[in-house]
Design an enzyme around this catalytic site. Structure first.
Site, mmCIF file in Angstrom:
data_model
loop_
_atom_site.group_PDB
_atom_site.id
_atom_site.type_symbol
_atom_site.label_atom_id
_atom_site.label_comp_id
_atom_site.label_asym_id
_atom_site.label_seq_id
_atom_site.Cartn_x
_atom_site.Cartn_y
_atom_site.Cartn_z
ATOM 1 C CD GLU A 276 -3.078 0.513 0.115
ATOM 2 O OE1 GLU A 276 -3.508 1.418 -0.623
ATOM 3 O OE2 GLU A 276 -3.426 -0.672 0.031
ATOM 4 C CG ASP A 299 -6.074 -1.314 -2.815
ATOM 5 O OD1 ASP A 299 -6.832 -2.012 -3.520
ATOM 6 O OD2 ASP A 299 -6.462 -0.335 -2.165
ATOM 7 C CG ASP A 300 -1.469 2.157 -4.031
ATOM 8 O OD1 ASP A 300 -2.413 2.839 -3.603
ATOM 9 O OD2 ASP A 300 -0.552 1.739 -3.304
#
Length: 585
Positions: A276, A299-300
């Site tokens: 993250e 997630d990015d």
């Protein structure tokens, strides 16, 4: 049936669901890879019980429980049920005018009464999501040193090099299923916040539990502190991290490698490690390096891509055509932009059977130097090279819009106010219903506001953003902007990996998550111009995403929890943590 005595209360393992043990309260235990040890005795009473956030119920302790657990006199005489506690808490939260104060009050509640915290968050998700997540969490990270009360996760710094495994063993919970880890170098669109980036893993894991039903005890937030290049923080007397410039190169790589090996050794093959807010260069390198040996997810790059693809798939009902019929232009070619672009190309390839090298040609990217074209190949970072197409150089975004004539404009630049009036008007002149996604967080970094998108396009635009915007009235019609929020995807995605016992993440799972989310958009949502369903149904949505992801894991032979449950949606729902109070006796 086996039972275990916890804090004087009996938890009963009462049912087996498709091969997984579920306890009396509907909470899934199969993912813990261990059955309950019979008569495991652990009793906590009196003030110790009131100070344990996992078991404290505050004024909700009954008369009988107050007698049995030596609580007489330690609480006022009134007995409140959980619903009344929630009502009082929401009343108090709404008195705060400053969002950061709401954030601090919620963090205090999480440290005091875990089940009430999650009950409040689940029942008021649309109101509280902007508080525990973007945009307020960004301000919380900026001021983390000043508002720091007690540690909420593990801090692993360069001081711990050579003994990271020992540090992991200091964490009280031994059965960890999800780790969210950051090194704080690129927090949202706010830059290098060093050790104070811990607010991000803490917030993400709160959502894993509230939105995806992953039990809190199996979640571990971690910040890896290798220093910071933020001079303001280095000179701040309240800064809580290492006071040195960021370690890079070999020193950084060795620390991360030790961390990854220690996590796998301590928690096993199936622990999900979610990267993250790492800087671009590290984010891509870490994902490439560990995706074949660990269960890793960024997630990015991947979560953002999946949620945006879901919005694009859903928007086809409004704009018409297939995904392959559209032309995409991105402002921003970092981890979010290139991640979204690649997943779009993969989905078009899946639908048309064309090679992904061919489908990439429908997608154009603009970075700080202008349109990414083949004449720039020699100077491009490796992750930008697949997007260098044949075209003359174009410097400005508005000129790129005029030249490429995109049907979809996506902002992932981290720079606010870059979708100017001229850019939006050009999009509207080229398309009957231009799709405009301003994804950068927090709100101050959004490429344009919802009001600007609707006003400048004269109500033509279909708009979604990364941070929330209020509905906009334009010429008597109310437009409700969608939010392309990663919180739609990662909690259900993680649950799907956990419940299937997946050992690796594959792009096909991300496509499965996108398709499941797009399928949850109803006609009623479309009628309001929405391309995402409301967050009020997020647990139902997460169950469908988890089921789709798990099904893909079984199909690819990457699932280890066998046999496959017959009804994966029902199984996902049965796996979800429930925040209701338990009765102690």
């Amino acid at each position: 049936m086996s039972s275990t005595l916890v804090n004087g209360g009996v938890e009963e393992a009462s049912a087996t669901v498709d091969g997984g043990v579920r306890d009396f309260y509907g909470e899934e235990r199969a993912t813990e890879d261990q059955l309950i040890t019979p008569w495991n005795f652990s009793v906590s009473s009196g003030s110790t019980l009131l100070r344990d956030p996992r078991y404290n119920k505050g004024l909700a302790f009954t008369e009988k429980e107050r007698d049995a657990h030596y609580l007489r006199g330690l609480l006022p005489p009134a007995v409140f049920n959980q619903e009344l506690q929630e009502k009082r808490l929401m009343y108090n939260l709404r008195q705060y005018e400053v969002p950061l104060h709401r954030y601090m009050a919620l963090m205090d509640l999480q440290e005091r009464n875990e089940r009430l915290f999650y009950k409040v968050l689940i029942d008021n998700v649309e109101e509280l999501l902007p508080v525990v997540y973007t945009p307020t969490v960004g301000e919380a990270c900026q001021k983390y040193g000043s508002i720091f009360r007690r540690p909420q996760g593990l801090y692993i710094s360069l001081k711990e090099k050579g003994k990271i495994l020992e540090v992991l063993k200091n964490w009280p919970e031994k059965n960890i299923q999800v780790i969210v880890v950051t090194d704080g170098e690129r927090i949202l669109g706010l830059g290098d916040l060093g050790c104070q980036g811990m607010g991000i893993p803490v917030g993400k894991l709160s959502l894993y539990t509230a939105l995806g039903g992953v039990r809190p005890s199996s979640c571990l937030p971690i910040t890896i502190d290798v220093g910071t290049n933020n001079e303001k923080l280095l000179n701040d007397e309240f800064y809580i991290g290492l006071r040195q410039k960021r370690a890079t190169g070999k020193e950084y790589a060795e620390l991360l490698d030790e961390f990854m090996c220690a996590v796998k050794k301590n928690y096993g093959e199936k622990v999900l490690i979610q990267f993250e807010d790492f800087a671009n260069h590290n984010a891509f390198d870490l994902l490439a390096k560990y995706s074949s040996s660990h269960l890793v997810f960024n997630d990015d790059i991947q979560g953002t891509a999946s949620v945006v693809l879901a919005g694009l798939l859903a928007s086809l009902k409004l704009v018409g055509g297939n995904l392959a019929d559209h032309t995409f232009l991105f402002l921003g070619a970092g981890e979010a932009g290139t991640g979204i672009a690649e997943l779009i190309a993969l989905e078009i390839s899946k639908q048309t059977k064309a090679p992904v090298e061919e489908t990439r040609k429908k997608i154009w990217l603009v970075d700080s130097k202008g349109l990414i074209v083949s004449s720039r190949l020699g100077s491009l970072q490796h992750f930008k090279k697949p997007w260098a197409h044949e075209h003359e150089p174009v410097k400005e975004l508005v000129d790129a819009v005029k030249a490429i004539k995109p049907t979809v404009l996506i902002g992932s630049s981290g720079v606010g106010k870059t979708f100017t009036k001229e850019v939006v008007e050009t999009m509207a002149s080229l398309n009957k219903k231009p799709l405009i996604l301003a994804l950068s967080n927090p709100t101050s970094q959004s490429e344009c506001t919802a009001e600007e998108a609707y006003t400048w396009s004269k109500g033509q635009a279909i708009f979604a953003s990364g941070s929330p915007f209020d509905p906009v009235e334009y010429e008597g019609k109310v437009f409700v902007p969608g939010q392309a929020n990663n919180a739609y995807i990662f909690p259900g995605f993680g649950l799907g990996l956990i419940m299937s016992g997946a050992i690796r993440v594959r792009d096909e799972m991300l496509l499965a998550a996108s398709e499941a989310l797009a399928a949850q958009v109803s006609q009623e949502n479309y009628d309001k111009g929405l391309i995402y369903p409301p967050f009020t149904n997020i647990r139902k949505i997460s169950a469908h995403i988890a089921a789709n992801v798990a099904a893909k894991a079984y199909e690819l032979g990457l699932a280890s929890n066998l046999p496959q449950p017959k009804d994966l949606v029902k199984y996902a729902e049965s796996c979800m943590y429930s925040p209701g109070y338990r009765n102690y006796r």
